[in-house]
Design a protein around this motif. Structure first.
Motif, PDB file in Angstrom:
ATOM      1  N   ASP A  84       0.821  -1.207   0.000  1.00 55.77           N
ATOM      2  CA  ASP A  84       0.000   0.000   0.000  1.00 55.77           C
ATOM      3  C   ASP A  84       0.860   1.265   0.000  1.00 55.77           C
ATOM      4  OD1 ASP A  84      -2.269   1.522   0.090  1.00 55.77           O
ATOM      5  OD2 ASP A  84      -2.551   1.329   2.249  1.00 55.77           O
ATOM      6  N   HIS A  85       0.581   2.179  -0.944  1.00 50.26           N
ATOM      7  CA  HIS A  85       1.267   3.467  -1.080  1.00 50.26           C
ATOM      8  C   HIS A  85       2.755   3.333  -1.407  1.00 50.26           C
ATOM      9  CE1 HIS A  85      -2.417   5.026   0.824  1.00 50.26           C
ATOM     10  NE2 HIS A  85      -2.125   6.136   0.177  1.00 50.26           N
ATOM     11  N   CYS A  86       3.153   2.200  -1.952  1.00 50.80           N
ATOM     12  CA  CYS A  86       4.539   2.009  -2.379  1.00 50.80           C
ATOM     13  C   CYS A  86       4.602   1.906  -3.903  1.00 50.80           C
ATOM     14  CB  CYS A  86       5.129   0.738  -1.770  1.00 50.80           C
ATOM     15  SG  CYS A  86       5.450   0.850   0.004  1.00 50.80           S
ATOM     16  N   ALA A  87       5.699   2.401  -4.464  1.00 50.98           N
ATOM     17  CA  ALA A  87       5.872   2.329  -5.916  1.00 50.98           C
ATOM     18  C   ALA A  87       7.348   2.474  -6.258  1.00 50.98           C
ATOM     19  CB  ALA A  87       5.071   3.430  -6.612  1.00 50.98           C
ATOM     20  N   PHE A  88       7.741   1.862  -7.372  1.00 45.65           N
ATOM     21  CA  PHE A  88       9.087   2.064  -7.890  1.00 45.65           C
ATOM     22  C   PHE A  88       9.121   3.397  -8.634  1.00 45.65           C
ATOM     23  CE2 PHE A  88       9.212  -2.638  -7.577  1.00 45.65           C
ATOM     24  CZ  PHE A  88      10.353  -2.748  -6.790  1.00 45.65           C
ATOM     25  N   ILE A  89      10.216   4.133  -8.450  1.00 45.43           N
ATOM     26  CA  ILE A  89      10.336   5.482  -9.006  1.00 45.43           C
ATOM     27  C   ILE A  89      11.068   5.440 -10.345  1.00 45.43           C
ATOM     28  CG2 ILE A  89      11.161   7.826  -8.572  1.00 45.43           C
ATOM     29  CD1 ILE A  89       8.898   6.766  -6.729  1.00 45.43           C
ATOM     30  N   ASN A  90      10.607   6.264 -11.263  1.00 45.88           N
ATOM     31  CA  ASN A  90      11.166   6.334 -12.605  1.00 45.88           C
ATOM     32  C   ASN A  90      12.544   7.001 -12.569  1.00 45.88           C
ATOM     33  OD1 ASN A  90      11.686   6.529 -15.311  1.00 45.88           O
ATOM     34  ND2 ASN A  90       9.877   7.743 -15.814  1.00 45.88           N
ATOM     35  N   SER A  91      13.585   6.197 -12.509  1.00 48.51           N
ATOM     36  CA  SER A  91      14.950   6.724 -12.397  1.00 48.51           C
ATOM     37  C   SER A  91      15.463   7.321 -13.697  1.00 48.51           C
ATOM     38  CB  SER A  91      15.903   5.611 -11.940  1.00 48.51           C
ATOM     39  OG  SER A  91      15.513   5.097 -10.688  1.00 48.51           O
ATOM     40  N   LYS A  92      14.813   7.014 -14.809  1.00 50.00           N
ATOM     41  CA  LYS A  92      15.290   7.521 -16.098  1.00 50.00           C
ATOM     42  C   LYS A  92      14.833   8.950 -16.364  1.00 50.00           C
ATOM     43  CE  LYS A  92      13.530   4.219 -18.615  1.00 50.00           C
ATOM     44  NZ  LYS A  92      13.232   3.391 -19.814  1.00 50.00           N
ATOM     45  N   ALA A  93      13.807   9.393 -15.651  1.00 53.07           N
ATOM     46  CA  ALA A  93      13.237  10.714 -15.914  1.00 53.07           C
ATOM     47  C   ALA A  93      13.995  11.810 -15.179  1.00 53.07           C
ATOM     48  CB  ALA A  93      11.767  10.737 -15.489  1.00 53.07           C
ATOM     49  N   ALA A  94      13.934  13.020 -15.723  1.00 55.08           N
ATOM     50  CA  ALA A  94      14.484  14.221 -15.079  1.00 55.08           C
ATOM     51  C   ALA A  94      15.933  14.038 -14.648  1.00 55.08           C
ATOM     52  CB  ALA A  94      13.620  14.616 -13.883  1.00 55.08           C
ATOM     53  N   GLU A  95      16.697  13.394 -15.516  1.00 57.20           N
ATOM     54  CA  GLU A  95      18.128  13.176 -15.263  1.00 57.20           C
ATOM     55  C   GLU A  95      18.375  12.455 -13.936  1.00 57.20           C
ATOM     56  OE1 GLU A  95      20.229  16.854 -15.649  1.00 57.20           O
ATOM     57  OE2 GLU A  95      19.562  17.202 -17.716  1.00 57.20           O
ATOM     58  N   GLY A  96      17.440  11.590 -13.564  1.00 60.78           N
ATOM     59  CA  GLY A  96      17.600  10.782 -12.357  1.00 60.78           C
ATOM     60  C   GLY A  96      17.391  11.516 -11.049  1.00 60.78           C
ATOM     61  N   GLN A  97      16.779  12.704 -11.103  1.00 67.00           N
ATOM     62  CA  GLN A  97      16.651  13.524  -9.899  1.00 67.00           C
ATOM     63  C   GLN A  97      15.343  13.315  -9.130  1.00 67.00           C
ATOM     64  OE1 GLN A  97      17.611  17.675 -10.339  1.00 67.00           O
ATOM     65  NE2 GLN A  97      19.170  17.280 -11.879  1.00 67.00           N
ATOM     66  N   LEU A  98      14.437  12.500  -9.654  1.00 60.29           N
ATOM     67  CA  LEU A  98      13.136  12.354  -8.995  1.00 60.29           C
ATOM     68  C   LEU A  98      13.226  11.770  -7.581  1.00 60.29           C
ATOM     69  CD1 LEU A  98      10.792  11.283 -11.931  1.00 60.29           C
ATOM     70  CD2 LEU A  98      10.967  13.508 -10.801  1.00 60.29           C
ATOM     71  N   PRO A  99      14.056  10.742  -7.318  1.00 62.69           N
ATOM     72  CA  PRO A  99      14.142  10.249  -5.936  1.00 62.69           C
ATOM     73  C   PRO A  99      14.581  11.328  -4.945  1.00 62.69           C
ATOM     74  CG  PRO A  99      15.052   8.627  -7.442  1.00 62.69           C
ATOM     75  CD  PRO A  99      14.800   9.870  -8.251  1.00 62.69           C
ATOM     76  N   ALA A 100      15.587  12.123  -5.321  1.00 69.39           N
ATOM     77  CA  ALA A 100      16.046  13.197  -4.433  1.00 69.39           C
ATOM     78  C   ALA A 100      14.967  14.263  -4.258  1.00 69.39           C
ATOM     79  CB  ALA A 100      17.323  13.825  -4.993  1.00 69.39           C
ATOM     80  N   TRP A 101      14.215  14.524  -5.316  1.00 70.46           N
ATOM     81  CA  TRP A 101      13.133  15.508  -5.248  1.00 70.46           C
ATOM     82  C   TRP A 101      12.037  15.058  -4.285  1.00 70.46           C
ATOM     83  CZ3 TRP A 101       8.023  15.326  -7.570  1.00 70.46           C
ATOM     84  CH2 TRP A 101       7.356  16.553  -7.546  1.00 70.46           C
ATOM     85  N   LEU A 102      11.707  13.774  -4.307  1.00 71.66           N
ATOM     86  CA  LEU A 102      10.695  13.247  -3.385  1.00 71.66           C
ATOM     87  C   LEU A 102      11.124  13.420  -1.934  1.00 71.66           C
ATOM     88  CD1 LEU A 102       9.704   9.939  -5.222  1.00 71.66           C
ATOM     89  CD2 LEU A 102       8.316  12.007  -5.006  1.00 71.66           C
ATOM     90  N   LEU A 103      12.404  13.178  -1.668  1.00 74.09           N
ATOM     91  CA  LEU A 103      12.915  13.361  -0.309  1.00 74.09           C
ATOM     92  C   LEU A 103      12.908  14.834   0.086  1.00 74.09           C
ATOM     93  CD1 LEU A 103      15.927  10.867  -0.380  1.00 74.09           C
ATOM     94  CD2 LEU A 103      13.799  10.599   0.904  1.00 74.09           C
ATOM     95  N   GLU A 104      13.317  15.684  -0.839  1.00 76.87           N
ATOM     96  CA  GLU A 104      13.361  17.123  -0.558  1.00 76.87           C
ATOM     97  C   GLU A 104      11.976  17.666  -0.217  1.00 76.87           C
ATOM     98  OE1 GLU A 104      13.940  21.302  -3.020  1.00 76.87           O
ATOM     99  OE2 GLU A 104      14.683  19.429  -3.886  1.00 76.87           O
ATOM    100  N   LYS A 105      10.962  17.215  -0.939  1.00 71.63           N
ATOM    101  CA  LYS A 105       9.598  17.696  -0.726  1.00 71.63           C
ATOM    102  C   LYS A 105       8.862  16.902   0.347  1.00 71.63           C
ATOM    103  CE  LYS A 105      10.022  20.801  -3.890  1.00 71.63           C
ATOM    104  NZ  LYS A 105      10.127  22.237  -3.511  1.00 71.63           N
ATOM    105  N   GLN A 106       9.555  15.917   0.934  1.00 69.69           N
ATOM    106  CA  GLN A 106       8.972  15.077   1.988  1.00 69.69           C
ATOM    107  C   GLN A 106       7.677  14.410   1.526  1.00 69.69           C
ATOM    108  OE1 GLN A 106       8.658  17.658   5.445  1.00 69.69           O
ATOM    109  NE2 GLN A 106      10.820  17.441   5.905  1.00 69.69           N
ATOM    110  N   LEU A 107       7.706  13.969   0.272  1.00 69.98           N
ATOM    111  CA  LEU A 107       6.557  13.265  -0.286  1.00 69.98           C
ATOM    112  C   LEU A 107       6.621  11.765  -0.028  1.00 69.98           C
ATOM    113  CD1 LEU A 107       6.215  14.989  -3.775  1.00 69.98           C
ATOM    114  CD2 LEU A 107       4.678  15.218  -1.827  1.00 69.98           C
ATOM    115  N   ALA A 108       7.841  11.242   0.070  1.00 66.65           N
ATOM    116  CA  ALA A 108       8.008   9.798   0.206  1.00 66.65           C
ATOM    117  C   ALA A 108       9.392   9.503   0.757  1.00 66.65           C
ATOM    118  CB  ALA A 108       7.816   9.115  -1.149  1.00 66.65           C
ATOM    119  N   GLU A 109       9.575   8.262   1.188  1.00 66.01           N
ATOM    120  CA  GLU A 109      10.879   7.826   1.684  1.00 66.01           C
ATOM    121  C   GLU A 109      11.179   6.436   1.127  1.00 66.01           C
ATOM    122  OE1 GLU A 109       9.347   5.983   5.957  1.00 66.01           O
ATOM    123  OE2 GLU A 109      10.426   7.895   5.906  1.00 66.01           O
ATOM    124  N   PRO A 110      12.453   6.115   0.910  1.00 68.55           N
ATOM    125  CA  PRO A 110      12.797   4.808   0.330  1.00 68.55           C
ATOM    126  C   PRO A 110      12.495   3.662   1.286  1.00 68.55           C
ATOM    127  CG  PRO A 110      14.777   6.003   0.971  1.00 68.55           C
ATOM    128  CD  PRO A 110      13.638   6.962   1.137  1.00 68.55           C
TER     129      PRO A 110
END
Length: 235
Positions: free
Chosen positions: A55-81
């Motif tokens: 529930d509420h888990c998903a794999f993140i698209n690492s190919k998009a936005a030059e691979g910056q989406l995981p760091a962006w999620l952490l910065e915005k406190q939207l999700a955690e690994p």
């Protein structure tokens, strides 16, 4: 419309998230760029890989936005690994656990439809085990797990066991396999010296609590909530 800033180089985009589900029920999130109240599709935030996600888990698209989406999620406190990583075609896709309240605030209608889809799924009965696995992946060095469970498949449509999770604990030279066979839950522990131990459980709560007990001395100790914090959480 709720939007979030995303900076790529010198360009700042204002992005909106739209929540839905993949055909198998997994969380699907698409990103749209906002411009004068109009939305243009920007990128897929999630990818649908490796079976059913918790529930509420998903794999993140690492190919998009030059691979910056995981760091962006952490910065915005939207999700955690969660600690789980899936590799496909030489690309590593990290799994993230999204903050329920943040998603609801960003796309109330989409999140409502997603949560309604999740209700009644058999996988919810294993939620305590998933919580334990996510905690260990955060706090125990090198601990990872891969979920092969087929609990959301209709009866007779898949040969996959309803619960089948494999976890690796390199710090202690152990591998875990969690399965559901018939009415019984089972944990198999394989050690580096070749020995193997199996434990069978009748209660769902016990498989999670026994797993946590193996790491108890290494896990963080959290102070009890104050009365004020408890009231804030309940409101």
């Amino acid at each position: 419309m709720n939007t979030l800033a995303f900076t790529l180089g010198e360009h700042i985009s204002w992005l909106a998230l739209k929540i839905s589900t993949y055909p198998n029920g997994n969380l699907a999130i698409k990103i749209y760029e906002s411009d004068c109240d109009s939305l243009t599709f920007w990128e897929s935030l999630t990818v649908n890989l490796n079976g059913i996600r918790p529930d509420h888990c998903a794999f993140i698209n690492s190919k998009a936005a030059e691979g910056q989406l995981p760091a962006w999620l952490l910065e915005k406190q939207l999700a955690e690994p969660t600690g789980q990583i899936y590799e496909a075609d030489g690309i590593c896709y990290p799994e993230f656990l999204f903050q329920t309240r943040r998603l609801c605030a960003l796309d109330p209608d989409g999140h409502t439809l997603y949560t309604r889809c999740q209700k009644g799924e058999l996988g919810r009965q294993f939620e305590r085990l998933y919580i334990a696995l996510r905690r260990l992946s955060r706090e125990i060095n090198g601990f990872t797990y891969t979920d092969y469970s087929g609990w959301r498949c209709m009866e007779g449509s898949s040969a996959t066991l309803p619960l089948w999770i494999e976890a690796s604990d390199p710090a202690h030279g152990r591998q875990f396999i969690f399965t559901l066979k018939g009415p019984a839950l089972q944990t198999t522990i394989r050690c580096a010296d070749g020995t193997e131990k199996r434990y069978t459980y009748r209660r769902k709560e016990d498989i999670a609590s026994d797993l946590i007990s193996l790491f108890q001395k290494e896990l963080r100790v959290y102070p009890p909530w104050s009365e004020e914090r408890r009231k804030q959480h309940e409101t």
